[in-house]
Design an enzyme around this catalytic site. Structure first.
Site, PDB file in Angstrom:
ATOM      1  CB  VAL A 521      -0.934  -0.004   1.222  1.00  0.00           C
ATOM      2  CG1 VAL A 521      -1.815   1.232   1.230  1.00  0.00           C
ATOM      3  CG2 VAL A 521      -1.785  -1.274   1.233  1.00  0.00           C
ATOM      4  CG  HIS A 522       1.407   5.609  -2.277  1.00  0.00           C
ATOM      5  ND1 HIS A 522       2.531   5.740  -3.059  1.00  0.00           N
ATOM      6  CD2 HIS A 522       1.152   6.852  -1.794  1.00  0.00           C
ATOM      7  CE1 HIS A 522       2.931   6.997  -3.056  1.00  0.00           C
ATOM      8  NE2 HIS A 522       2.109   7.705  -2.296  1.00  0.00           N
ATOM      9  CG  HIS A 523      -0.097   4.522   4.710  1.00  0.00           C
ATOM     10  ND1 HIS A 523       0.518   4.433   5.957  1.00  0.00           N
ATOM     11  CD2 HIS A 523      -1.212   5.272   4.894  1.00  0.00           C
ATOM     12  CE1 HIS A 523      -0.202   5.101   6.831  1.00  0.00           C
ATOM     13  NE2 HIS A 523      -1.258   5.624   6.216  1.00  0.00           N
ATOM     14  NE  ARG A 572       5.700   0.098   0.023  1.00  0.00           N
ATOM     15  CZ  ARG A 572       6.495  -0.917  -0.287  1.00  0.00           C
ATOM     16  NH1 ARG A 572       7.521  -0.733  -1.114  1.00  0.00           N
ATOM     17  NH2 ARG A 572       6.301  -2.117   0.224  1.00  0.00           N
TER      18      ARG A 572
END
Length: 618
Positions: A521-523, A572
């Site tokens: 996840v892009h986080h 990501r």
């Protein structure tokens, strides 16, 4: 004895049998107010020759059966038994009709209790400020403790939520998030309580409403400006100092050491003000049992609304993203296209929170103007930039369950028609395309389709529940054949099921739900190890580009979602697939709780607690 014609007086000895009226869709349903009836004639006995029965017919009104009855008692017993059996068959049919039916198309086989818990938990991972020690998220800590004290700004802006995978705090989507979460609690608080999540969701709402009280600073004198803080953190592209802001630096919020500038607006930023008003008003209803806190929220909302409405009247209202110092950076992420819908939305919620008809007057008077200002791309879509469809549903709710009549019937009637048309647009497949796997594409040119599908699921199930309480079987539209309750239910749960894994990839787009979900996840917080060590921006870039799974599971985060053909890339560095946001998850939570369980669970009248009959109407 030889049987011959039976007289009308014999038939008069038998009483008629009655059942409930048949609805417009041909289903046996109760009226919203009382039971009506129709007569069922079983044709057991020959009928009298009166009225229209005297017209010529292919059947004689008298019969000679040449039937020999040797025992009159047995003949009567036969008639009684036949009539009783026929009645019992009818009664059994009615019972079976009204019994709850399990339908795999209308109920989710997913564990929605778990899904609700996880979707709310995502907000725990997004909290900024002094981090709660009892949080279920163990890879987060206190952060942003100097927010508001940078440059020439001296304000307490500690708290709130980080917007998405970055470390910026945007007030506009935060306010929308709190409004939508509050709405779901107002409607379905019993469902939340039944699964033990009521205090959890209220904690999230309070965390947001506390922050919104900080971002609005009312003037002490008429000559002073109103202050609205619209953003904390920078999204600038400083190529000379690549680690100088929240976008260029891939770093956990706990490790931030760069400057976090504050964007400041005034009362002319009407869309921002209207959304804050809506959030504070809706939250005040959620916390109505905490009188002091609820009144604090309401008073702030009323003060801000009064200031903003005056600007609208003298035509000085604008969208906040048109003002460089106010929303210049935000327009890259949350570019507001208008303000009328937010002011109508805010006025509607403030009416429910206070019972003050002045706010309803504004909302209903300006509803048509807000509708005319709706962009083509936003038609029929409920999300952070467009509140018109949701306002229509709220005003329809008012018309259904607390109809005020004159002078509101025109606006309420318009909202009701608009809501019916909205439901038809979801179902007809002529207005909106779908992916091959069945996901509705409400804004196909925008991307991130799950957030729009989630709010469509919420609104369709909510409207279905409204109609159920009214005893209706469906609705009508001008451009299609209408819709049934089953159609609304089926559409709503199909979108939830798609999000939770019933899609061609067999992937849940909610992190941690099921066995197969996005792992990159892009986080920032999820992708950097929680190891007690400080990680600089340069170190963070290593994790941004890493092909490894995130070391921390961002439980309950709904990612942006697939493309038009159900394709998805779990990478990501592709946020258009893998980045979650608080605004998107708010829609997910609302859709999940609306579809949870077989029971309706809707609080029909709670929202009207402050609403009394208008004393101005004779």
């Amino acid at each position: 004895m030889t049987g011959s014609s039976t007289s009308a007086s014999d038939a008069d000895k038998y009483s008629a049998t009655y059942v409930h009226t048949i609805s417009e869709a041909g289903r046996l349903l109760p009226s919203a107010s009382k039971w009506n009836s129709i007569e069922l004639d079983f044709k057991v006995l020959p009928q009298s020759s009166t009225g229209y029965d005297s017209l010529p017919s292919s059947y004689s009104k008298s019969y000679d059966y040449e039937l020999v009855i040797t025992d009159k008692t047995h003949y009567k017993r036969f008639l009684y038994i036949s009539s009783t059996v026929a009645f019992l068959i009818l009664a059994l049919g009615l019972v079976l009709h009204f019994l709850p039916r399990k339908n795999h198309h209308h109920e989710s086989a997913k564990n929605l209790s778990l899904a609700v818990n996880q979707a709310i938990t995502f907000f725990d991972a997004q909290k900024s400020g002094n981090y709660p020690s009892k949080s279920p998220i163990k890879f987060r800590g206190s952060s942003g403790l100097r927010d508001g004290n940078t440059g020439n700004t001296r304000a307490d802006l500690v708290g709130g939520f980080y917007d998405s995978g970055n470390n910026i705090k945007f007030t506009f989507p935060t306010a929308y998030t709190i409004t939508l979460l509050s709405w779901s609690v107002i409607e379905y608080h019993q469902k939340y309580e039944d699964i033990g999540e009521l205090e959890h969701i209220k904690d999230v709402i309070r965390w947001g409403s506390d922050y919104l009280l900080k971002v609005f600073v009312a003037p002490n004198a008429t000559s002073e400006p109103t202050i609205l803080y619209s953003q904390v953190g920078s999204a600038g592209n400083d190529t000379q100092n690549p680690g100088s802001n929240d976008i260029n630096c891939w770093q956990r919020p706990e490790d931030m050491s760069y400057e976090r500038p504050v964007s400041v607006c005034d009362e002319t930023a009407s869309d921002l003000a209207g959304e804050i008003v809506a959030a504070l008003s809706a939250a005040s209803i959620v916390f109505k049992e905490e009188n002091e806190y609820s009144q604090r929220l309401t008073k702030a909302a009323e003060k801000l609304y009064g200031i903003t409405e005056k600007k609208d009247k003298i035509h000085k209202a604008v969208t906040y993203t048109t003002i460089d110092a106010c929303g210049g950076e935000a327009r890259k992420f949350y570019n507001s296209s208008g303000y009328k819908d937010e002011l109508v939305w805010g006025g509607t919620w403030l009416f429910f929170a206070t019972g003050n008809y002045t706010y309803l007057d504004y909302a209903t008077t300006n509803f048509a103007a807000a509708s005319n200002n709706e962009t083509i791309a936003d038609k029929g879509i409920f999300y952070w930039n467009n509140k018109l469809t949701a306002t229509a549903a709220l005003l329809t709710r008012l018309r259904f369950f607390h109809d005020l009549g004159f002078p509101y019937e025109k606006a309420l009637g318009l909202s009701s028609k608009m809501t019916d048309q909205l439901m038809c647009s979801y179902l007809s497949k002529q207005n909106f395309n779908r992916t091959p796997g069945g996901l509705i594409l409400l804004r196909p040119d925008y991307g991130e389709p799950l957030q729009f599908a989630a709010t469509a699921s919420f609104l369709s199930k909510l409207y279905k529940d409204y109609l159920t309480l009214l005893g209706r079987s469906g609705g009508n539209c001008t451009k299609c054949d209408g819709f049934s309750l089953e159609m609304l239910q089926s559409f709503s749960i199909s979108q939830v099921n798609y999000i939770l894994g019933d899609n061609p990839r067999k992937m849940s787009y909610v992190v941690g739900f099921g066995d197969h979900y996005p792992t990159k996840v892009h986080h920032r917080s999820a992708s950097i190890p929680w190891d007690g060590q400080f990680h600089s921006c340069a170190e963070g870039n290593r994790w941004l580009r890493s092909q490894d799974r995130n070391p921390n599971i961002l439980l309950g985060a709904m990612v942006a979602g697939p493309d038009h053909f159900d394709g998805f890339s779990d990478e990501r560095d592709k946020p258009w697939f893998t980045e979650p946001s608080i605004a998107s998850n708010a829609g997910l939570v609302a859709a999940l709780i609306a579809n949870h369980g077989p029971n309706l669970g809707l609080d029909q009248m709670g929202i009207f607690e402050k609403v009394q009959l208008d004393s101005r109407v004779p």
